[in-house]
Design an enzyme around this catalytic site. Structure first.
Site, PDB file in Angstrom:
ATOM      1  CD  GLU A   1      19.303  47.656   3.707  1.00  0.00           C
ATOM      2  OE1 GLU A   1      19.526  46.440   3.637  1.00  0.00           O
ATOM      3  OE2 GLU A   1      18.520  48.157   4.520  1.00  0.00           O
TER       4      GLU A   1
ATOM      5  CG  HIS B   1      13.139  50.660  10.303  1.00  0.00           C
ATOM      6  ND1 HIS B   1      13.269  51.241   9.066  1.00  0.00           N
ATOM      7  CD2 HIS B   1      13.266  49.319  10.112  1.00  0.00           C
ATOM      8  CE1 HIS B   1      13.466  50.284   8.164  1.00  0.00           C
ATOM      9  NE2 HIS B   1      13.466  49.121   8.770  1.00  0.00           N
TER      10      HIS B   1
ATOM     11  CB  SER C   1      18.097  43.376   9.084  1.00  0.00           C
ATOM     12  OG  SER C   1      16.695  43.467   9.121  1.00  0.00           O
TER      13      SER C   1
ATOM     14  CB  CYS D   1      16.832  49.889   7.819  1.00  0.00           C
ATOM     15  SG  CYS D   1      16.223  48.797   6.542  1.00  0.00           S
TER      16      CYS D   1
HETATM   17  N1  COA Z   1      -7.025  40.561   5.636  1.00  0.00           N
HETATM   18  C1  COA Z   1      -6.477  41.302   6.619  1.00  0.00           C
HETATM   19  N2  COA Z   1      -5.270  40.967   7.167  1.00  0.00           N
HETATM   20  C2  COA Z   1      -4.620  39.882   6.723  1.00  0.00           C
HETATM   21  C3  COA Z   1      -5.172  39.080   5.697  1.00  0.00           C
HETATM   22  C4  COA Z   1      -6.422  39.455   5.146  1.00  0.00           C
HETATM   23  N3  COA Z   1      -6.999  38.761   4.171  1.00  0.00           N
HETATM   24  N4  COA Z   1      -4.296  38.071   5.438  1.00  0.00           N
HETATM   25  C5  COA Z   1      -3.258  38.243   6.296  1.00  0.00           C
HETATM   26  N5  COA Z   1      -3.451  39.322   7.054  1.00  0.00           N
HETATM   27  C6  COA Z   1      -2.567  39.887   8.080  1.00  0.00           C
HETATM   28  C7  COA Z   1      -1.981  38.840   8.995  1.00  0.00           C
HETATM   29  O1  COA Z   1      -2.858  38.501  10.050  1.00  0.00           O
HETATM   30  C8  COA Z   1      -0.741  39.565   9.462  1.00  0.00           C
HETATM   31  O2  COA Z   1      -1.072  40.500  10.462  1.00  0.00           O
HETATM   32  P1  COA Z   1      -0.363  40.424  11.889  1.00  0.00           P
HETATM   33  O3  COA Z   1       1.113  40.502  11.622  1.00  0.00           O
HETATM   34  O4  COA Z   1      -0.878  41.618  12.604  1.00  0.00           O
HETATM   35  O5  COA Z   1      -0.760  39.129  12.488  1.00  0.00           O
HETATM   36  C9  COA Z   1      -0.302  40.367   8.247  1.00  0.00           C
HETATM   37  O6  COA Z   1      -1.457  40.453   7.407  1.00  0.00           O
HETATM   38  C10 COA Z   1       0.838  39.745   7.451  1.00  0.00           C
HETATM   39  O7  COA Z   1       0.469  38.430   7.198  1.00  0.00           O
HETATM   40  P2  COA Z   1       1.538  37.250   7.207  1.00  0.00           P
HETATM   41  O8  COA Z   1       0.874  35.991   6.932  1.00  0.00           O
HETATM   42  O9  COA Z   1       2.366  37.352   8.460  1.00  0.00           O
HETATM   43  O10 COA Z   1       2.410  37.726   5.959  1.00  0.00           O
HETATM   44  P3  COA Z   1       3.658  37.074   5.267  1.00  0.00           P
HETATM   45  O11 COA Z   1       3.918  35.701   5.751  1.00  0.00           O
HETATM   46  O12 COA Z   1       3.447  37.280   3.824  1.00  0.00           O
HETATM   47  O13 COA Z   1       4.898  37.972   5.773  1.00  0.00           O
HETATM   48  C11 COA Z   1       6.300  39.899   6.021  1.00  0.00           C
HETATM   49  C12 COA Z   1       4.854  39.377   5.942  1.00  0.00           C
HETATM   50  C13 COA Z   1       6.288  41.328   6.473  1.00  0.00           C
HETATM   51  C14 COA Z   1       7.089  39.084   7.023  1.00  0.00           C
HETATM   52  C15 COA Z   1       6.932  39.821   4.624  1.00  0.00           C
HETATM   53  O14 COA Z   1       6.276  40.754   3.820  1.00  0.00           O
HETATM   54  C16 COA Z   1       8.423  40.097   4.617  1.00  0.00           C
HETATM   55  O15 COA Z   1       9.218  39.183   4.683  1.00  0.00           O
HETATM   56  N6  COA Z   1       8.841  41.394   4.479  1.00  0.00           N
HETATM   57  C17 COA Z   1      10.200  41.800   4.374  1.00  0.00           C
HETATM   58  C18 COA Z   1      10.967  41.794   5.689  1.00  0.00           C
HETATM   59  C19 COA Z   1      10.556  42.864   6.632  1.00  0.00           C
HETATM   60  O16 COA Z   1       9.970  43.846   6.259  1.00  0.00           O
HETATM   61  N7  COA Z   1      10.914  42.700   7.916  1.00  0.00           N
HETATM   62  C20 COA Z   1      10.541  43.649   8.956  1.00  0.00           C
HETATM   63  C21 COA Z   1      11.634  43.960   9.921  1.00  0.00           C
HETATM   64  S1  COA Z   1      12.889  44.956   9.195  1.00  0.00           S
END
Ligand code: COA
Length: 385
Positions: free
Chosen positions: A79, A233, A308, A111
């Site tokens: 992609e 994945h 996705s 992916c």
């Molecule tokens: N210590 C330990 N863990 C922590 C923390 C800390 N200080 N702060 C946050 N976390 C944890 C959260 O509890 C969460 O865990 P959980 O999902 O088990 O509840 C995790 O870290 C991620 O935190 P979150 O607030 O959800 O992160 P974010 O809003 O920054 O978003 C993604 C994370 C993955 C959604 C973001 O990185 C993203 O958009 N990625 C690209 C898209 C992607 O990969 N999609 C997946 C499907 S293909």
């Protein structure tokens, strides 16, 4: 006829960023990335690397001269295409000097692409049993400086040689697939970075998994115990862990669960150090499991592919006698020999744009190594051979 993976290779950039350094620079608690996402490092490309150079290097790791003469199809899933018309597989065909009487194509569905490529390979061999097919998954995951997904970037390529009587694993005919038209992650032609609804994409990943898994079990009359290990994945390792927990029955015996978890840990080991490589990440998980785990011949591995948009698929493979012989034992050295970048260097190198003049020329100023981008001349990409 048994058709499957005869050899599997991998390539990654030799530069990486420690995820804790990124967290500090962005004012985020490093535990969020290391514990919340289970990520520890991410691979960083320079402008002389793209999906062609990564793909060519991954394939070169496994192919002999004889393989190159026998391959009559290359299917590359990506992609991160470099051209709207010409397939990256054609560039790779040229760089590797593959038999000219071959078909070379590129396919796309986020992916998921390389999973479809595997199916194309199997069907091709069913009609031409002596064919060798090269399947490549090659991607650079780039979300942008300060973007929500920045900590889940990465780059790398997995290459698999598919043939009859494979020495690594046999692809079973049990594929179950699902499509849901959704906008969780997409990259319009005019945008260098994807638009991502992070939370939605994680929910959709799990929703597709649940639906596909239930149907897979029913269609194939299987139960979880029919599989010794699972590969998912891996957009980031915690996502795969969430998926894994979704399919593990709560009632499962603790000892049995421990075995699965042990294998799962092996499957995310490389991705923790590489980051997301989109369509290759499922197969990097497989490589990690096989090179670092202790599965035996006859063991069945179940794989969950998710792209996705969204398309998902569950399928399985069975390990072949002496499969370890076609795997490397020293890959950890490749990780240890990479150069660690600081955040400033990462921001400069990973996001540096190639400047093309009015005539369509660009000097890449690379190191001239084999399978790197040398220059762009009249809009044509030219690679070091
Ligand atoms: N210590 C330990 N863990 C922590 C923390 C800390 N200080 N702060 C946050 N976390 C944890 C959260 O509890 C969460 O865990 P959980 O999902 O088990 O509840 C995790 O870290 C991620 O935190 P979150 O607030 O959800 O992160 P974010 O809003 O920054 O978003 C993604 C994370 C993955 C959604 C973001 O990185 C993203 O958009 N990625 C690209 C898209 C992607 O990969 N999609 C997946 C499907 S293909």
């Amino acid at each position: 006829m048994n058709i499957g993976i005869d050899k599997i290779g991998f390539s990654m950039p030799n530069r990486y960023l420690d995820i804790k350094d990124l967290a500090v620079a962005r004012g985020i608690d490093p535990d969020k990335f290391t514990k919340g996402l289970l990520q520890s490092e991410m691979c960083v490309t320079s402008k002389e690397e793209d999906i062609v150079t990564l793909g060519a290097r991954a394939a070169e790791e496994i192919l002999t001269k004889e393989d190159k003469e026998k391959i009559d199809m290359i299917v590359l899933g990506t992609e991160t295409g470099i051209d709207q018309s010409k397939a990256a597989a054609v560039f790779i065909h040229g760089l590797l000097k593959i038999n000219p009487y071959a078909r070379s194509v590129e396919i796309k569905e986020a992916c998921y692409g390389a999973t479809a490529a595997l199916e194309f390979a199997r069907n091709h061999i069913l009609s031409k049993p002596n064919s060798y097919v090269l399947v490549i998954a090659s991607d650079i995951a780039k979300y942008g400086i300060g973007a929500g997904g920045e900590s889940t970037q990465g780059a790398g390529s997995v290459a698999m040689l598919i043939k009859k009587d494979p020495r690594l694993s046999i692809l079973n005919i049990d594929n179950t697939y699902l499509t849901q038209d959704a906008m969780d992650f997409f990259r319009p032609n005019y945008s260098p970075y994807p638009f991502v609804e992070g939370k939605f994409s994680t929910e959709l990943y799990l929703n597709c998994l649940e639906l596909t898994w239930k149907r897979f079990l029913k269609e194939n009359n299987k139960k979880i115990q029919d599989f010794s290990a699972f590969c998912f994945h891996i957009p980031y390792p915690k996502m795969a862990l969430k998926g894994f927990k979704k399919i593990l029955p709560e009632t499962m015996d603790e000892k049995e669960k421990e075995n699965y978890i042990n294998n799962f840990e092996k499957s995310i080991f490389y991705s923790k150090k590489v980051g997301n490589i989109y369509t290759g990440s499922l197969f990097l998980g497989l490589l990690s499991l096989l090179e670092n785990g202790n599965l035996k011949a006859g063991d069945n591995i179940c794989l969950y592919s998710y792209g996705s948009g969204a398309v998902s698929e569950i399928f399985s493979m069975t390990l072949v006698e002496n499969y370890k012989k076609v795997l490397r034992k020293d890959r950890i050295n490749d990780f240890n020999n990479r150069t660690r970048l600081n955040v400033k260097e990462y921001e400069k190198i990973f996001f540096e744009k190639i400047k093309i003049d009015n005539e369509g020329n660009a000097n890449i100023e690379g190191n001239g190594e084999k399978f790197t981008l040398k220059e762009i001349s009249s809009h044509k990409r030219i690679y070091n051979q």
